[in-house]
Structure formats: structure tokens, C-alpha cells
Scaffold this active site. Structure first.
Site, PDB file in Angstrom:
ATOM      1  N   CYS A   1     -22.176 -57.928 -23.117  1.00  0.00           N
ATOM      2  CA  CYS A   1     -21.253 -58.201 -24.223  1.00  0.00           C
ATOM      3  C   CYS A   1     -19.810 -57.948 -23.812  1.00  0.00           C
ATOM      4  O   CYS A   1     -18.892 -58.537 -24.386  1.00  0.00           O
ATOM      5  CB  CYS A   1     -21.620 -57.372 -25.449  1.00  0.00           C
ATOM      6  SG  CYS A   1     -21.618 -55.595 -25.171  1.00  0.00           S
TER       7      CYS A   1
ATOM      8  N   HIS B   1     -21.062 -51.393 -27.915  1.00  0.00           N
ATOM      9  CA  HIS B   1     -21.140 -52.857 -27.987  1.00  0.00           C
ATOM     10  C   HIS B   1     -19.744 -53.430 -28.179  1.00  0.00           C
ATOM     11  O   HIS B   1     -18.881 -52.812 -28.806  1.00  0.00           O
ATOM     12  CB  HIS B   1     -22.029 -53.277 -29.159  1.00  0.00           C
ATOM     13  CG  HIS B   1     -22.178 -54.747 -29.318  1.00  0.00           C
ATOM     14  ND1 HIS B   1     -22.746 -55.542 -28.364  1.00  0.00           N
ATOM     15  CD2 HIS B   1     -21.804 -55.579 -30.333  1.00  0.00           C
ATOM     16  CE1 HIS B   1     -22.742 -56.801 -28.775  1.00  0.00           C
ATOM     17  NE2 HIS B   1     -22.173 -56.845 -29.968  1.00  0.00           N
TER      18      HIS B   1
END
Length: 999
Positions: A450, A822
Site C-alpha cells: 500500500c 496502512h
């Protein structure tokens, strides 16, 4: 009289004489005659009708027959027996159509007699076999006219369905090319047959209609080189109730017995039905079948049908009678064929002739069709952008036609897209998710990637950078930019919901990044830009070395003589650390004049990264004892912003001074003290760390970054003039503003005291518009300015202008450390929009000036934001992420992207104008376009394979459906309808069946 009539047939009298004699003979029938004479006359007249060798004989015989029959009705009733009727129906006669006309007129005369119903029953019994034995279209027309008038003759009960299917079979074999009739007669005959079927269907059961539809499908799906079904079947479509569309398509597309080749043949022939005069509802059935096949992902059929028929459908637009249904089919075929421009390009050459024809016709229907065609062409050029050589002539041709809005174009494309069709028919949920309603393509997370996906999506939305990447000429040395090109091409044109950037990851991942682990997205961004720059620079050097340059120049530019520093290793400036790499006086002297006329460190043109993200700044060190100054010039691609000392609540513009960046421990979360599970999973319930309310303005952090910094204590500066460590002041001034400004908030640090990694959760308020102070000139007022439009204001701090930037991207980190959590991003397209009140994008000010024109909330970019979260892409808004930390305590803005607002109004777009990368960007190179087209086709094949596999599994134990391809003719199970054989139909041993036509 009968003998005279018989001899007259072979006489050689002139035709006029014969006509007069026939008239007299016909009139004689009204006079009293012997019964035998009447019977003989009727018999001879019927022979003239059924076996006449000329039209004169047939018409003369019919005239005499009807005149004598009407005048002698009682005798005629005894003459027209069951045997005579069977003779007319079953025997091979030369004029079968006239024989049926004879029956028709006879039934008229006998209507109301005692034998009428029994005669009707015979016709009913023989109807199916007669149709099979007499496929001639005029004979069928006469027979159907008979039944339409005397409906007692229509087969009843179980035989109604068989009669209908038999008519369909015979119609399919009839064609005007193979018959002696002219086209008008053929069309009229087919119309009569269709009217009879319509009458039957209106009064029949649903099962009877479905059996007829099965036969139609069986006929048009058959593959036989020696047989091509007649398009006359198209005449039946307008009589089929539209309520059967769903039932029929549901059964056909789910029927495992229907092979792809059969389904393709059926659809191609249905499209041919559009050519039938006055066809109705054919377009609705065709489009419904195309949509039905899309729901079960049978894309191979759709591709084959579209590519084979689209040019013929387009050609139908020139015929007024079939123009409207042809346009509806054409629109769906082309708007749904979105994975490749092949189908659209098949008709491009025909567009000028059709447009010219429609303009010349100048009828209401033609102008309406022209308007629809113009709208369709705009949609297709929007969808398949990148072919100016093909589209420029079309745009010139339709420039006077209304252009649909971008919203309408997107709506029409979304409605017709194959993968957007509802899957209610299929009964299963596909693993292939539909593409986002935004039209944007996501990026698949390849295992804690990510950090890369969020950066790539933010860079992709930087429109000028994306265009330059896609326009970059291929070079084997620039492997990274080639893979980035590939990724951007797929993000623009892929039909998939998300693209897997595996090829790019292999060449873009820093060597020290571990596969499968989370990493710092800012570090990845710096490495990515650095490698893009270095590879392009190396390619430039290679090209230059290959040219015929002076040998001395080549030697001086060789690596042995020049080893320039890596100017694109972005400088992480922390207020806690002093950069002691201070240039010597000689170096400073060499770089001294002028400050803004910065000498390039190489002789090459700027690289892509330099043009897009490159900026320059000058760092000046001033000894506070002797006031000696030394300076050096640096290039940068991002500005790292540290957080200031002290309580956030007390931070103001005047207090943001000093060189320390220690933060209160209440604002820091140590990774080791955080939970080890995925931070993203509970981000929605995590509260903001204590003391993180309030936030800091980004403008204050920028000013804090540029404020003079005291170097004292352990951080003293070694003055060359004093030749000792002295207290000093370091000052930064930006001298060249980048087109895209990357701002990194230094949230991550290593706490030496606690021996742990930590993250600062201080909330930062980032504005829609940002001003960046840019130093224009030094102390010499005659020095050239960096911009000819810059109006210089002088102060003790020098000459300065504020460059205006608009926020276009934000990368958010969710978690407690750069090595966990994330990343996701918010971004929008970065083309400036027209403002109601134009203002100067370069604002004259001294270093302490506040705010851009209109304030920080003034927006110079379209307020259409997107949230990119790996493969998930949705619409968003500025308000939804500007205060994300207040709603999700561990989610903080980390990397910000700002776009410089050009002062030239010609570079701006309309506020509501849609920004579509495939339209804005230059045409893709052939190799990139082919890669995307092949992958789009492969994606359709993958969906189709999944649908077929699941359908096969589902039907293993399912109850078998009656096949729509292998039709079972009930007539083949138990003899002819009505039991015409011995013991059947109520006629005892009388054989009324005759031979049967077998298809």
C-alpha cells in the site's frame, strides 16, 4: 355445353373471341341445366384452374367455376365432396395456390350448408401436412387467407402448437431469391402468414407460443452450409408479446445445449431481421439477447457478433424504413464494446457517407438520426481516445451537431457496459468485482504494498506528470519509466476494477525494502523520483556520448573527470541535526553570481522529474562573530516539514522560531507500546492521542521551515574566516518553485531515550491553497528576475514573491509507525479551473505576508476528490479527509501534493468540465495500446470462463431443462396430426395424410 367448354380449351380462336365465349358460358350457368352437365362443367372448370398452362386458362376456369357453383348451389354441394376436397389438398397439382383459391371460393359458396363444418374439419386435419407438402410462398399465402376467413379450419388442441411450428419451418426455407414472385408479392405473402400466426398466438396458451419461439430459435441457430434461414422470420417478431423476452432469454442463455457457434449464428440472423420491411421490436429482442449474454459473461459470442455485424448495421442507417431500430442496435453494440476500439474503427470510414446522406435527405427522421449519430460518435471518441488521425475528420464533419455533456457520456457508457449488466439471470456472485462507479482503476495490494499504491495513485492524478510519462520515448536504459508508463496506461484504459502493478514493483522497490513488509511511502517516493531522474540522465549521457562532440568536451564530461553529486537525493532536514557539509570560500565564490541565475549542474535538458517536481533553494550560513557568509545551492523534490517545539495550543506565527523539534511525549505513540495487530482493522474505534486536538496550520510549518535557524552549543558552525567553531545562523531561501510541490510531514522518529520507533499524531490543517515564498533576486536591483511577470518588492530580507499552489493529493498513514499500519490516498485532477474573478497567481509580498488571494479556502482546482485505497476507489470530498485525524485518531496526513497554479487563463478548464485521462492524454504508443487491449480481452475471457465453470457445476444435479436447440416435434411421436392413418381423426380407414414435408 360441357363438351363445347372442353373443346374450347384446345381451340385456336383469338384471345378476344375466347374471352367473349367464356363470358357467355359463365352466364349460361344461371339457366336451368341437367345435373350431369353441371357436374361436368364444374369438373372441367376446376381442371382449367388447377392444371391450366396460362393465366388466361386459370382465370377463365375460376370464372366459370364460381358462376356455375353459385347458380347451382344444391348440385354444387353434392359435387364438392370430401374426396374432391382431399384431391385439391393432397394431390400434386400444377397450380397449388390456385387450387387453394378454388377451395376458398367453394367454402364461401357452401357456408351455411350442412356439409360446411365437416369440410372445415377435413381442412383442419390436413392443415399440417398441407403446409409441409406445399412450401411455395404463394400457396401458403392462399392457405393462410383461407384459415383467416374460416377459422374453424385452424388446428385445435395439441395440434395448434405443431401447426405453428410447421409454418415457422416452412417460412424459414422461403426466400424471394428462390421464388418466382417479385419482392412485393413475397413480402405480402409473408405478411399474411404472420397475421395467421398472430391470430393463433392471441388465442393460444403460453406453452404454444413458447413452442413456436423454440422452433424459431432452433431454425436460426442451425449451422448448415446448404441452408440459410429466410429473413422473412423477422416479420413474426412484431407479433411476439414482449412479455416473453425475459423468459426466452433466461432459458436460452442458460441452456447448456446451445453451443457458442449456434448462439452466434442465431444472433447474427436476428440482426439480419432488421432488414425486413417494417420490422418491429427486432431491436428490442437483439439488445435483450446481447444484454442477457453479458449477464452470463459469454463475451466471446458478443465479440464475434459485434465485429461481424457492426458495419452492416451501420450501413442500414441509410434506409429510412429500418433506420430507427438499426440505430438502437448500433448504439448498444458500440457503447458496450468498451474493451477495444476495433468495432468502432470498423465503421469510421463509412461515417462521412452516412452523414452526407442524412444531411441531403433533410427529413425529420434523418435529422433525428443524425443527432443520435453525432452523440454516439462523441461517446465513442471519448471512450476510445487517442486516435486523432481517425477522429479529426469526424469532428470536423459533426462540429455543428450538439455535443453531449461528459456526465451524459459516462452515464451512457455505464448503462451499456457488458460488465455492468445485472447478474440476476446467472444466479451466482462473480469473484470479478465491477469497476468503480468513478471510472477509476484501483491497484491490487501485492502484499503490504500500500505504500507504493498510494504514491502511484497520487502521482497518476498529477495530470502533466502522467502525460509526460506516457509521452516518454521508449529507452532500454529507462526501465523504471517504461514500467511506470505501463502502469499509467492500464490505470487509464483497463476494464479491470484493479490492476496488479507487479512489473513496476520489481524495478521500483528500493533494494533495502524487504518483500512482504510495510515500508515508508515517503522513502519510496524519494527513491522512485531519484531513480527516474538518474536513469533518464544516464540515457541523456549515453546519447550525448554517441554524438560527434569535441573529444576534449567528451573527456571533461566523462565520469573520470566529473562526478556530480546525486542532486535528487531529497534532503531530510530536521531541526535537531546540522548539515556541516559547508562549501569552501572558493566554491562559494564560484557560485556567487547571480543567485537566481543558477548554473545547471549538467549540460543536459531537464529530466522529467526536474520539470515536474524539481525546485532549487539556497542555503546561507552567517557567522555571528565576524558576519562572514557562505552559501550553496541545492535542488529538491520535496520539502520535509518538522514540527516545532512547545505546546501546539500556543503556537503562533511569532513563536515558530528556533531550531529544535522536540515534541511533547503526549503527542507521540511508540510502536513497541502499540498493539501488534493490524492498525487499520480498528482505526475506526481508536481515539486520538491525548493532546492532539487543535492542530497546526501547514502555512505555519512552511514558515517555520524557512525561518533562520540558530547553530549554537553542540551545533556550532565552523567559520572559515575565524577558523574555529562559532555561533551562526542558517537561512534557507527557495529560488525556483517546482510545478508540483511535495510536502512531507516528519511524523516518524526514533526515540533514543525509550529505544523505540514512534509517530507524532499532531493534527495539521492543510489548506486548499498554499503560498510558497520564492526568493527572486539578491542585493543587486539590476539582476534578471526569475519570472518576467514578477513584480518585486524590496525589504531587508530581499526580493520575494509568493507562488500560489492548489492541493491535489494527500497520502494518509493509518497506524503507529512507518513500518506498520496502512497507507491510502485522496487525490483529484490537477488542472486549474476558471475562476469568476481572475487574480494574479503570483502575489507580490515580503516574507511575512499572509494568505493567497481569496484566502486559504479559495480553490483553483476542481472540487472532485477520489479516495484510493488499493483496489477500492470511491468518490470523496475535501471535507471528508481534511479532519480525518479527528475522526480516526491513528490516521494522519503524511505526504501532501500541491500543484502550482499557472497565471495563464488559457491553461485552465471550465469548473464543471469532466477530466478524463484517456481524452486529455496523448495517444498511447502502439505497444502500450496493444498490451491494454489484450489484457482487456483476457479479462473478458476470464470472466466468461468463470461463468461457464460455475454454470456447469450448478447444472450437474439440476433438473434438465427442455432444450431450446434440440426441439422435439410432437408430430414425430405419434403419426400425423388428427390421426389421418387408420383408426385416427374420425375418418375411419380413409387415408388423408398424404406425404409429409420433412425439414
Amino acid at each position: 355445353m360441357d363438351k363445347i367448354f372442353c373443346g374450347f380449351r384446345t381451340s385456336k380462336h383469338p384471345e378476344a373471341v375466347k374471352r367473349e365465349l367464356i363470358r357467355r358460358i359463365a352466364d349460361t350457368g344461371s339457366k336451368p341445366q341437367h345435373e350431369d352437365t353441371i357436374n361436368n362443367m364444374l369438373q372441367e372448370a376446376s381442371l382449367w384452374v388447377t392444371d391450366g398452362s396460362s393465366e388466361f386458362e386459370e382465370n377463365s376456369g375460376m370464372h366459370v367455376y364460381t358462376s356455375w357453383a353459385k347458380s347451382n348451389r344444391a348440385t354444387f354441394e353434392n359435387f364438392f365432396t370430401k374426396d374432391f376436397l382431399l384431391h385439391l389438398l393432397c394431390d400434386r397439382l400444377q397450380n397449388s395456390s390456385k387450387a387453394i383459391t378454388l377451395v376458398h371460393d367453394s367454402m364461401h359458396i357452401l357456408q351455411g350448408t350442412s356439409s360446411f363444418l365437416s369440410l372445415c374439419h377435413i381442412i383442419e386435419v390436413k392443415a399440417i401436412s398441407f403446409v409441409r407438402e406445399h412450401p411455395n410462398i404463394l400457396t401458403l399465402k392462399a392457405f393462410c387467407q383461407l384459415m383467416l376467413e374460416f377459422r374453424e379450419c385452424i388446428p385445435k388442441g395439441a395440434f395448434t402448437s405443431t401447426f405453428c411450428t410447421t409454418l415457422v419451418q416452412v417460412m424459414s426455407a422461403a426466400s424471394s431469391e428462390n421464388s418466382q414472385e417479385n419482392p412485393d408479392q413475397f413480402v405480402l405473402a409473408v405478411s399474411v402468414i404472420a397475421q395467421l400466426l398472430n391470430h393463433i398466438w392471441q388465442n393460444a396458451s403460453t406453452e404454444t407460443i413458447l413452442q413456436s419461439l423454440k422452433m424459431i430459435f432452433r431454425v436460426i441457430s442451425v449451422i448448415d452450409e446448404d441452408f440459410e434461414p429466410s429473413i422473412s422470420l423477422g416479420a413474426l417478431v412484431k407479433y411476439i408479446p414482449l412479455k416473453f423476452i425475459t423468459t426466452v432469454i433466461k432459458n436460452v442463455v442458460a441452456d447448456g445445449g446451445v453451443q457458442d457457434t449456434n448462439m452466434t449464428a442465431a444472433l447474427i440472423r436476428m440482426i439480419d431481421w432488421l432488414r425486413w420491411p417494417s420490422s418491429q421490436n427486432v431491436d428490442q429482442w437483439v439488445v435483450a439477447f446481447l444484454r442477457g449474454l453479458a449477464t452470463v459473461h459469454k463475451y466471446t459470442i458478443l465479440v464475434n457478433v459485434t465485429e461481424s455485424k457492426v458495419d452492416q448495421v451501420f450501413d442500414m442507417l441509410q434506409y429510412p424504413g429500418i433506420r430507427d431500430p438499426a440505430m438502437k442496435v448500433l448504439e448498444h453494440m458500440l457503447l458496450s464494446f468498451q474493451h477495444s476500439p476495433v468495432a468502432f474503427h470498423q465503421i469510421v470510414d463509412q461515417v462521412p457517407s452516412i452523414v452526407k446522406l442524412l444531411r441531403c435527405e433533410n427529413s425529420h427522421g434523418a435529422q433525428e438520426c443524425l443527432a443520435k449519430l453525432g452523440e454516439l460518435l462523441h461517446c465513442l471518441m471519448f471512450l476510445h481516445a487517442g486516435f486523432p488521425d481517425l477522429y479529426d475528420p469526424i469532428l470536423e464533419l459533426i462540429k455543428d451537431l450538439a455535443k453531449p455533456s461528459a456526465g451524459l457520456i459516462k452515464l451512457r457508457l455505464a448503462e451499456n457496459k457488458w460488465t455492468a449488466q445485472k447478474t440476476e439471470i446467472t444466479g451466482y456472485v462473480s469473484k470479478f468485482q465491477p469497476k468503480s462507479e468513478t471510472g477509476k482503476t484501483g491497484l491490487i495490494n501485492l502484499g503490504n504494498t500500500c505504500y507504493m499504491n498510494s504514491i502511484l495513485q497520487a502521482l497518476y492524478m498529477c495530470d502533466s506528470f502522467r502525460r509526460d510519462v506516457l509521452d516518454f520515448a521508449p529507452n532500454a536504459q529507462c526501465r523504471l519509466i517504461l514500467k511506470l508508463q505501463q502502469t499509467f496506461a492500464f490505470l487509464s484504459h483497463s476494464q479491470r476494477a484493479a490492476y496488479a502493478p507487479g512489473p513496476l514493483l520489481k524495478v521500483a522497490r528500493p533494494p533495502w525494502f524487504s518483500s512482504g513488509h510495510q515500508h515508508d511511502c515517503s522513502e519510496f517516493l524519494r527513491y522512485l523520483l531519484d531513480q527516474l531522474h538518474e536513469q533518464e540522465l544516464a540515457a541523456m549521457k549515453r546519447r550525448q556520448e554517441g554524438d560527434d562532440f569535441n573529444q576534449e568536451q567528451m573527456e571533461m564530461s566523462s565520469p573520470e573527470h566529473v562526478s556530480p553529486p546525486n542532486i535528487y537525493k531529497s534532503r531530510l532536514r530536521s531541526a535537531q541535526i546540522v548539515n556541516t557539509d559547508v562549501p569552501t570560500k572558493e566554491a562559494v565564490s564560484a557560485e556567487k553570481t547571480p543567485i537566481l541565475g543558477i548554473r545547471c549542474l549538467n549540460t543536459f535538458d531537464p529530466t522529467l522529474v526536474e520539470r515536474t517536481f524539481g525546485g532549487k533553494m539556497i542555503t546561507t550560513f552567517k557567522c555571528l562573530k565576524c558576519n562572514n557568509e557562505s552559501s550553496r545551492i541545492e535542488s529538491f523534490t520535496d520539502i520535509p516539514l518538522a514540527f516545532p517545539d512547545g505546546s501546539k495550543e500556543n503556537i503562533t506565527s511569532s513563536s515558530l522560531i528556533g531550531g529544535k523539534s522536540m515534541v511533547q511525549t503526549s503527542d507521540v505513540v511508540d510502536q513497541d507500546s502499540a498493539d501488534g495487530h493490524n492498525v487499520e482493522a480498528d482505526a475506526g474505534t481508536t481515539k486520538s492521542p491525548e493532546g492532539s486536538d487543535g492542530g497546526i496550520r501547514l502555512n505555519d510549518l512552511v514558515q517555520y521551515y524557512l525561518e533562520p535557524e540558530k547553530l549554537e552549543g553542540d551545533n556550532q558552525y565552523k567559520c572559515d574566516k575565524c577558523n574555529s567553531l562559532q555561533d551562526a545562523e542558517r537561512c534557507l531561501k527557495i529560488t525556483q518553485a517546482p510545478n508540483y510541490l511535495i510536502v512531507t510531514l516528519l511524523r516518524f522518529s526514533y526515540n533514543i531515550k525509550t529505544q523505540s520507533r514512534s509517530k507524532l499524531f499532531t493534527e495539521v490543517s492543510y489548506p486548499k491553497s498554499l503560498q510558497l515564498p520564492v526568493h527572486c533576486c539578491g542585493t543587486d536591483p539590476d539582476m534578471p528576475l526569475a519570472s518576467p511577470r514578477c513584480k518585486v518588492s524590496k525589504s531587508d530580507d530581499g526580493y520575494c514573491k509568493n507562488m500560489l499552489y492548489g492541493l491535489c493529493g494527500v497520502v494518509v498513514h493509518s497506524g503507529t509507525s512507518s513500518e506498520c499500519g496502512h497507507y491510502y490516498s485522496y487525490a483529484r485532477h490537477s488542472l486549474p479551473v476558471q475562476q469568476k474573478h481572475n487574480c494574479d497567481m503570483e502575489t507580490d509580498s515580503l516574507p511575512g505576508s499572509q494568505g493567497p488571494p481569496g484566502g486559504e479556502d479559495t480553490d483553483y482546482l476542481q472540487d472532485k476528490w477520489y479516495l484510493f485505497n488499493d483496489s477500492h476507489v470511491i468518490y470523496s470530498s475535501y471535507s471528508s479527509f481534511s479532519n480525518v485525524t479527528k475522526r480516526f485518531g491513528r490516521d494522519t496526513a503524511y505526504v501532501l501534493l500541491y500543484r502550482k497554479i499557472d497565471a495563464d487563463p488559457s491553461t485552465r478548464i471550465d469548473l464543471n468540465e469532466s477530466i478524463h485521462p484517456a481524452v486529455l492524454d496523448s495517444p498511447l504508443r502502439t505497444d502500450l495500446r496493444d498490451q491494454v487491449a489484450k489484457d482487456n480481452a483476457r479479462y473478458l475471457q476470464e470472466q466468461e470462463l468463470e461463468a461457464r465453470t460455475l454454470a456447469a457445476r450448478r447444472t450437474v444435479n439440476a433438473k434438465p431443462l427442455s432444450s431450446w436447440y434440440k426441439y422435439e416435434d410432437s408430430d414425430d411421436q405419434g403419426g400425423s396430426p388428427g390421426g389421418c392413418g387408420p383408426g385416427g381423426g374420425g375418418f375411419g380407414g380413409m387415408d388423408t395424410s398424404g406425404s409429409r414435408f420433412v425439414y
